[in-house]
Structure formats: C-alpha cells, structure tokens
Design a protein around this motif. Sequence first.
Motif, PDB file in Angstrom:
ATOM      1  N   ARG A   6      38.625 -12.805 -16.771  1.00 50.73           N
ATOM      2  CA  ARG A   6      38.193 -13.245 -18.093  1.00 50.73           C
ATOM      3  C   ARG A   6      39.423 -13.544 -18.946  1.00 50.73           C
ATOM      4  NH1 ARG A   6      32.812 -12.446 -19.456  1.00 50.73           N
ATOM      5  NH2 ARG A   6      31.591 -11.267 -17.918  1.00 50.73           N
TER       6      ARG A   6
ATOM      7  N   SER B 206      42.064 -13.452 -21.663  1.00 56.40           N
ATOM      8  CA  SER B 206      42.592 -12.487 -22.628  1.00 56.40           C
ATOM      9  C   SER B 206      43.591 -13.122 -23.582  1.00 56.40           C
ATOM     10  CB  SER B 206      43.258 -11.310 -21.901  1.00 56.40           C
ATOM     11  OG  SER B 206      44.355 -11.773 -21.131  1.00 56.40           O
TER      12      SER B 206
ATOM     13  N   HIS C 258      37.672 -16.268 -26.140  1.00 58.48           N
ATOM     14  CA  HIS C 258      38.042 -14.947 -25.662  1.00 58.48           C
ATOM     15  C   HIS C 258      36.952 -14.369 -24.770  1.00 58.48           C
ATOM     16  CE1 HIS C 258      39.914 -11.124 -25.453  1.00 58.48           C
ATOM     17  NE2 HIS C 258      38.998 -10.498 -26.182  1.00 58.48           N
ATOM     18  N   ALA C 259      37.364 -13.776 -23.642  1.00 64.54           N
ATOM     19  CA  ALA C 259      36.475 -13.137 -22.665  1.00 64.54           C
ATOM     20  C   ALA C 259      35.667 -14.148 -21.868  1.00 64.54           C
ATOM     21  CB  ALA C 259      35.566 -12.119 -23.329  1.00 64.54           C
TER      22      ALA C 259
ATOM     23  N   LYS D 195      34.688 -16.407 -18.778  1.00 65.55           N
ATOM     24  CA  LYS D 195      34.939 -16.195 -17.352  1.00 65.55           C
ATOM     25  C   LYS D 195      35.816 -17.312 -16.786  1.00 65.55           C
ATOM     26  CE  LYS D 195      30.719 -13.611 -16.338  1.00 65.55           C
ATOM     27  NZ  LYS D 195      29.496 -13.542 -15.501  1.00 65.55           N
TER      28      LYS D 195
END
Length: 510
Positions: free
Chosen positions: A37, A39, A52-53, A55
């Motif tokens: 994911r 960052s 953000h986050a 996949k």
Amino acid sequence: MKPLWIALHLPLLQLEVFRPNWRINPDGTEVVLEQNRISCASSSALAGGAQHAMKKASVQMLLPEVILYTRQPILEQRCLEQVAMALLQYTPQVTYTTHNCLLMEVGASLRLFGGIRRLCHLIRHSMRVMGISISLSCAPTAMGAWLLARSEMIGSFHLQKTHRLKRILKLEKLRQRLNQLPVALLPEAQERLEWLRGIACNTLGALQALPRAGLKRRCGVQILDLMDRAYGKQTELFECINVPPQFQSRTELPGRIEHAEMILAFIHSLLMQLMGWLAAKQLAVSQIDLYLEHERGRQAIAPTHLNIKLAEPAWREDHLLRLLKERLAITQLHAPVIAVKLAASQVQIRQVMNATLFPEPKAYAEDHHRLLELLIARLGDDQVLQALPQEDHRPEVANTWISVVHAQKKNATKLHLLSTETPNQAARPVWLFEKAQPLAIRHHRPYYDAPLKLLSGAERIEAGWWNGQLVTRDYFIAENPSHIRYWIYRERLGEQAEDGASWFVHGLFG
C-alpha cells in the motif's frame, strides 16, 4: 539566555532515501509501498490520482508509468543520522524525535550565524545539498516547534509547501498559534480522535479548555504532558546525539555513473556531514580520503582511491568542495561508480579565529595556502614544488625542490633559511644556471658575448671534501657594457674543464 528551538520535519524521507530531491524528475511518477500500500508519493503521483494507503494493483492500473519502491526503514534511519550529523555545524544540541523530525536548540548560535533568518537560510541550504525536503519551524519550546513543523501534514502524506517558514520567537504568540492547530497533530489523541470530534474539540485550543481531570481520565496523562511542554508549562529534557570519534560516511548511488563529475552532488552531501562532525569536534581536516566504489561480487573491482592532502588544515565547505571538484575533474574512471565513501584520515585541533580589530599577516598566509591546495588538486602533488635550502656552501647543491605537501613535514628552520640573510652575507643572483657555462679569456679578461668587468672581490668557496666532490672556487660579480651583471667564478688549485677553461658563469642577477 532564553531557549530557542528549530524543528525540521522530513515528510518525503521515505522517497528521498531512494532519490534525493535534486535527482527526482519533475515529471516522474514515484511512490513508496509498505505492505503493498502507498505510504509516500511524489507530487506527480498525487496529481495522477494516487492516494494514501492505495493498493499496489490499483496504483499500477491508474498510473502505468509509475516507479515503485519498497519502504526501507533502515535507510530512513541512516538518512536521519546523516542529516543530524550535518546539523551539528550549527549547534551541538541536536536530538531525534518521532515522525521523522529533528530538534535543534539554537539560542546560543544566533549571534554566531547572524540571527534567526540567516541561520534558517543556512539550514535550508544544507538540506538542499543533501537532497532532503523539509518543513522548518522555530519556537521557544521544542514541542511547539515540532507541532508547527508538522502542521502542514494533516490530511495528507505529502508536503505541500516546503518553502513556508514558521518563526515564532515569543511564548505568548506561540500559545496563540498552537490554539489554532488541529488536535489530530497529537499522536496520543489518535485513539480518541472520533470522540474529540464528536464533542467539537477540533483544535488544541479547544482541547486546552477541557477539564484536565476528565481529559486525563479519558485520554491518559501523556496527552497532557505533551500539551504542557508545547505551551511552555513544563520543562523539556532531551538527549543530544553522540558524535563518533572518527568520521567516515558512505552513500549508495542510484545507478552506475561513468563520469566523475556527475557524482560531485553525492560527494557534496557527504562533505556537509563532514562539516558538522568537524564543528562538533572543533577540528580541522588536513587529509581527506575519497573512495569511488565499483562492481562487487564475482566481477569485483578495487575502489578508486583519491587522497587529498591540504597544505593547511581547513574546515570550510566552499574550500574543501573546490578541492574535491578539481581532483574529480582530472580523475579517469576505469569502471562505473556505484557508491562513494568519504573519510577524514588526518585532523588536528582547529585554530582560534583572529578577533583583533586589524587583520594580521596570518590571514594572507591562509589565502596563500588555499592557492597552493587548489594548484595541487589541479596539477598533482609532484607538480607544485617548493625550495628547500640545504646546509652546503656549494651553490649547485645548496637547494633542492620538493613537493609542497612534503615540505610541510620538513624542519621549519631549514625553510627559514630561504628568507634569512645576515649583514655579512654576499649577494646571490636571482637566476642560477642549471650547469655553469665556461667563459673565454680575451686580453686577460673573462668574455661572455662581451668583455666582463669585475665589480667585487673574490668570495672563496671550498667544500665537498667530505664526500669526494671537492670544490675550490673564487666567485666574483661581473658586469658587461650593457650593465648586465653575472655571477662568475674561477677554478683554483689547477682544476680546469676538459677544454682548458678555468672561468665559468654560474648565475644572472635580476
């Protein structure tokens, strides 16, 4: 003296350990993954829709040209240590804190660096050299500066305004600014964030207005301690970083570089760390070793070693960078470089700067040494020579030429002979011929393109008997009709050249 803290937040550290910001392509799309994911991401990736986050598969489908990196906490910690080492040139009180931040107590450094504006400018310069993006803030409390430096990161994992500077010098103004910050800045408030928002407690000012007893019972004592330290109501204690006894730093290059000049930016980053180490130790460096590493493994190649010796110990960034640049310009690489390492092999105590009203002659001597070091870096150790007088009366052996670097190690009294002249010492010519030339005799007078007239009495030299090279000569100062003066001599004890000449010209006066 009132304390004053500077906080540096490194929001793009996860990405810049792979690509310094001066190496990142403005149009490049790069992201850092942690457990598949996102960052951290570059501005181009954010503009393309990365979040953000998100996949890995989603970002690859959204941005097919994306460059993916896997987060490396070890590299991030090493980079933080290198940044902290570079910051030591501005204050010895540098400490680590959470969320990729560093703290500096600079209250005692303001006068030395010309005030807070100038000091912040120098810090930003150092970070640009190291390729690190920062958010910088200044406040009377360490936690206050830490919160201000991180205030631009709420709701995003990417720094939006790296140039913005937050300087607050008075405690009352700091408290007013802290009251406006979002409560989500506090790491201790993350677990209770929904509850705080539910009671309309969205800022630190609103959090301050809550009853302390109830807040302590619901959120714990840690959040109150952090607030008290940020608002200047509680003493702050930190442990400063330890300075290693010797300096040696290494960095990996992002690829294989075949030209020495292209790696200068990475060497400059290592040099910035050396400046911090020298300042913390109050030392000056007199010899630097630079290693350019090549292939490893089965096709391993020995690193290229550049040894740079300084005529005078130095500790200034611009001077050392110029020497490294000149040395790299004449370096021929026999293989691509994959890493560089810098080490200070010889150091000594730094001399105290002259604080008198009028400059002393030593200041000009330092400029002379810098010129010699620049010539050595360009031409090599064996091409810049210095006269070294010898204790011998024979003119042809009374002086030798040695490298300036080696001359520093010789006896200072021998070097002093070059400029020492006693009242009874006979005159010596400025130019001495490499080999004495025979003179013809016409009408009982020496002849050198014209008749020579003797102007002085004989200066007798008898030496060399101890090593079987006896010299017995009478030296005279002679002048031709054009008033050009020569240094001539006559052999004594019946010694003559093969052609029968007994008079020789050995030098020419200016």
